[in-house]
Design a protein around this motif. Structure first.
Motif, short mmCIF file in Angstrom:
data_model
loop_
_atom_site.label_atom_id
_atom_site.label_comp_id
_atom_site.label_asym_id
_atom_site.label_seq_id
_atom_site.Cartn_x
_atom_site.Cartn_y
_atom_site.Cartn_z
N LEU A 117 0.84 -1.21 0.00
CA LEU A 117 0.00 0.00 0.00
C LEU A 117 0.87 1.26 0.00
O LEU A 117 0.60 2.22 -0.73
CB LEU A 117 -0.91 -0.03 1.23
CG LEU A 117 -2.21 0.75 1.20
CD1 LEU A 117 -3.05 0.44 -0.02
CD2 LEU A 117 -3.01 0.50 2.48
N GLN A 118 1.94 1.23 0.81
CA GLN A 118 2.86 2.38 0.85
C GLN A 118 3.55 2.60 -0.49
O GLN A 118 3.84 3.73 -0.87
CB GLN A 118 3.90 2.18 1.96
CG GLN A 118 3.33 2.43 3.35
CD GLN A 118 4.31 2.06 4.46
OE1 GLN A 118 5.13 1.17 4.29
NE2 GLN A 118 4.20 2.72 5.60
N SER A 120 2.27 1.91 -3.42
CA SER A 120 1.33 2.11 -4.51
C SER A 120 1.36 3.54 -5.01
O SER A 120 1.42 4.48 -4.21
CB SER A 120 -0.10 1.78 -4.05
OG SER A 120 -0.20 0.42 -3.71
N PRO A 125 -4.12 5.53 -2.47
CA PRO A 125 -4.36 4.14 -2.86
C PRO A 125 -5.39 3.50 -1.94
O PRO A 125 -5.52 3.88 -0.77
CB PRO A 125 -2.99 3.48 -2.69
CG PRO A 125 -2.27 4.33 -1.70
CD PRO A 125 -2.76 5.73 -1.92
N GLY A 127 -6.97 0.21 -0.01
CA GLY A 127 -6.71 -1.12 0.52
C GLY A 127 -8.00 -1.73 1.03
O GLY A 127 -8.83 -1.03 1.63
N MET A 141 -3.55 -1.12 8.59
CA MET A 141 -3.26 -0.49 7.29
C MET A 141 -3.62 1.00 7.33
O MET A 141 -2.84 1.85 6.88
CB MET A 141 -4.05 -1.19 6.18
CG MET A 141 -3.59 -2.59 5.87
SD MET A 141 -4.81 -3.54 4.89
CE MET A 141 -4.74 -2.70 3.32
N ALA A 148 -3.64 6.42 2.61
CA ALA A 148 -4.45 5.43 1.91
C ALA A 148 -5.92 5.54 2.35
O ALA A 148 -6.24 6.14 3.37
CB ALA A 148 -3.94 4.03 2.19
N VAL A 150 -8.96 2.87 3.30
CA VAL A 150 -9.04 1.46 3.66
C VAL A 150 -10.48 1.07 3.99
O VAL A 150 -11.18 1.80 4.70
CB VAL A 150 -8.12 1.15 4.86
CG1 VAL A 150 -8.24 -0.32 5.28
CG2 VAL A 150 -6.67 1.48 4.53
N VAL A 195 -4.53 -2.86 -3.04
CA VAL A 195 -4.16 -4.02 -2.23
C VAL A 195 -5.42 -4.67 -1.66
O VAL A 195 -6.27 -3.98 -1.09
CB VAL A 195 -3.24 -3.62 -1.05
CG1 VAL A 195 -2.90 -4.85 -0.19
CG2 VAL A 195 -1.96 -2.96 -1.55
#
Length: 291
Positions: A117-118, A120, A125, A127, A141, A148, A150, A195
């Motif tokens: 994820l980091q 991406s 991004p 997740g 996450m 991100a 999530v 992800v």
């Protein structure tokens, strides 16, 4: 009940508790004895050890409460059910009956998703944690990759009570829980996710877990994955193929004997760069793949 009126020094009480827990076959009696007493007194293990070293004593009411908890742990009730909390990476989760207690080995599996994820591209991004349970992986996450977005997906009504509670407790503004069947999850995100991670139920129906804590207290829906243990893995593979963008990462936790079987399943589903990863004890624990 083990009478607590003989020696109420912290050191003496801990010694007796360790004897009781050892006799019951609890795997880490010293640690559990200290964590339970710390729970009663509101102290960390270091603070508790310091008090024991200077000969501090327990109030009789605290001793009675403590040995009640020790008896529960000796009956193999999970420590986390007794204290109501489970640590996971940098967070602490509320847990209890109806939800799977997160395990230390899953912290390493979560690292693969966090790293992906980091790495991406893009400002935010996405997740997705399929079968999030207590919310452990999704919330790790979200807190460790704050840029991100999530989503934690859960399909058990009993588990989702804990999912919602932990999302409220930890309250990252970049994460949300969703209650829906894993096969139908998040169609609005098709082709956009960076992800997907899952720690699905993967125990074959005929296999009985060795540990009483798992066998007697973890919810069956979080343990058993059909005759070969891979029913939910198949669902996760199909859902992840739909959700991920090209080059997106899938992370799966599984049993130590399932690495080759899961790799073959993923290859058949069209995944690439399939890799099996071992845990700290050298056992197959996770498989990653790219869309």
């Amino acid at each position: 009940m083990h009478s607590p009126d003989i020696d109420t020094s912290i050191a003496g009480v801990l010694h007796r508790a360790v004897e009781v827990l050892s006799g019951a076959g609890v795997p880490s009696p010293d640690v559990d004895a200290e964590l339970l007493l710390g729970h009663v007194l509101g102290l960390g293990r270091g603070q508790l050890q310091a008090r024991a070293a200077i000969g501090a004593t327990l109030a009789p009411t605290d001793a009675v409460e403590y040995f009640g908890l020790v008896e529960r742990r000796a009956a193999r009730e999970p420590l986390q059910h007794i204290t109501g909390v489970a640590p996971f990476r940098t967070i602490e989760l509320a847990v209890g009956p109806g939800v799977f207690v997160p395990r230390p080995e899953t912290e390493l599996v979560a690292q693969y998703a966090i790293d992906a994820l980091q790495a991406s591209p893009g400002p935010q991004p996405i997740g997705v944690d399929l079968g999030t349970g207590s919310g452990a992986i999704a919330l790790a996450m979200a807190t460790e990759v704050p840029h991100a977005s999530v989503i934690g997906v859960e399909n058990s009504p009993l588990a989702f009570v804990w999912t919602k509670q932990n999302f409220r407790r930890i309250a990252p503004n970049n994460a949300r829980p969703v209650f829906i069947d894993l096969a139908d999850a998040l169609p609005e995100l098709n082709g956009t996710v960076a992800v997907v991670i899952s720690n699905p139920p993967y125990i074959p129906l005929g296999a009985i877990p060795r540990d009483p804590e798992v066998r007697l207290f973890d919810p069956e829906a979080a343990l058993y994955g059909g005759v070969d243990g891979l029913d939910v893995v198949r669902t996760v593979s199909a859902t992840a193929r739909r959700l991920l963008h090209q080059g997106g990462t899938l992370v799966l936790e599984h049993g130590e004997l399932q690495g080759a079987e899961i790799a073959a399943l993923l290859e058949q589903d069209g995944w690439r760069a399939i890799a099996t990863h071992r845990d700290l004890l050298g056992r197959d624990r996770a498989t990653t793949a790219l869309k």
